[in-house]
Design an enzyme around this catalytic site. Structure first.
Site, PDB file in Angstrom:
ATOM      1  N   GLY A  28      86.714  57.858  41.998  1.00 18.24           N
ATOM      2  CA  GLY A  28      87.126  56.479  41.771  1.00 18.24           C
ATOM      3  C   GLY A  28      86.339  55.819  40.658  1.00 18.24           C
ATOM      4  CB  SER A  45      82.732  59.894  33.267  1.00 16.58           C
ATOM      5  OG  SER A  45      83.359  61.033  33.800  1.00 16.58           O
ATOM      6  CB  SER A  77      87.796  60.747  33.288  1.00 22.35           C
ATOM      7  OG  SER A  77      87.997  60.542  34.678  1.00 22.35           O
ATOM      8  CD  GLU A  78      91.941  58.735  35.819  1.00 23.84           C
ATOM      9  OE1 GLU A  78      92.686  58.394  34.880  1.00 23.84           O
ATOM     10  OE2 GLU A  78      92.152  59.727  36.542  1.00 23.84           O
TER      11      GLU A  78
END
Length: 216
Positions: A28, A45, A77-78
């Protein structure tokens, strides 16, 4: 420190994800968008949450360029999934992506989370849609997630997790907790029989009652 308040809150709520059982390990990510400065504070990350300090939280612009943060770390990474949400939704200034157990269980079926309980209205919809599957960290996933959350404050990610956006991090976290609560009810009710799903009309009444949680 740029966005000190936002970075402090990111650290606080990342640790609350673990404390409240809303994710495991470093699964998350959380971000907060300062619209006045047009900058986003986002978790780095793959760094354990319990060792993070505000300095470690990355600051990026809406194109993903790093402006500040620990030079030894990289933004989540998101990141593009968060930024895509902010670019498309004027009502979002905080965003949580997590791997909550029951929401993810439903997402593994690639089904929507339906209104088994009136508290689902806190997500601003009677049915939390599941985004089409795409590999984590890809532009395709960001696109799918942005589409799935349209008209709501939450969506599931197929075989992955759940996203929540809101006007501030306090609301985003509350919505994340209630979405997971409803998902747990749904999974447990399905284990016994077929749950009765509340109508869209009934949920719309509760959306209006909940007020600021559900403004779209």
């Amino acid at each position: 420190m740029i966005l000190q308040t936002e970075r402090e809150k990111v650290v606080k709520y990342l640790n609350l994800l673990i404390q409240k059982g809303l994710t495991k390990g470093t699964g998350g990510n959380i971000s907060i968008y300062n619209r006045e400065k047009n900058l986003v504070a986002i978790s780095p990350s793959s760094i354990p949450y319990d060792i993070l300090t505000p300095y470690d939280i990355m600051v990026v612009d809406l194109e993903g360029k790093v402006v500040d943060g620990n030079p030894d770390y990289k933004p989540s990474s998101e990141t593009e999934m968060h930024l895509s949400a902010y670019r498309s939704r004027e009502d979002f200034s905080a965003f949580i992506h997590t791997h909550a157990m029951y929401c993810t269980t439903i997402a593994c079926l690639r089904e929507s989370l339906k209104a088994v309980d009136y508290m689902l209205a806190i997500t601003g919809t009677n049915e939390v849609k599941c985004a089409e599957y795409a590999t984590f960290g890809t532009p395709e996933l960001a696109k799918n997630a942005t589409e799935a959350i349209r008209g709501a404050k939450a969506c599931l990610l197929a075989n992955h997790g759940v996203n929540v956006g809101a006007e501030d991090i306090e609301n985003a976290f509350a919505i994340t907790e209630y979405a997971e609560f409803c998902a747990e009810l749904y999974v447990k009710a399905k284990a016994i029989g077929e749950p009765v799903i509340l109508s869209k009309e009934e949920i719309d009444k509760h959306i209006e009652k909940f007020g600021s949680y559900c403004k779209l």
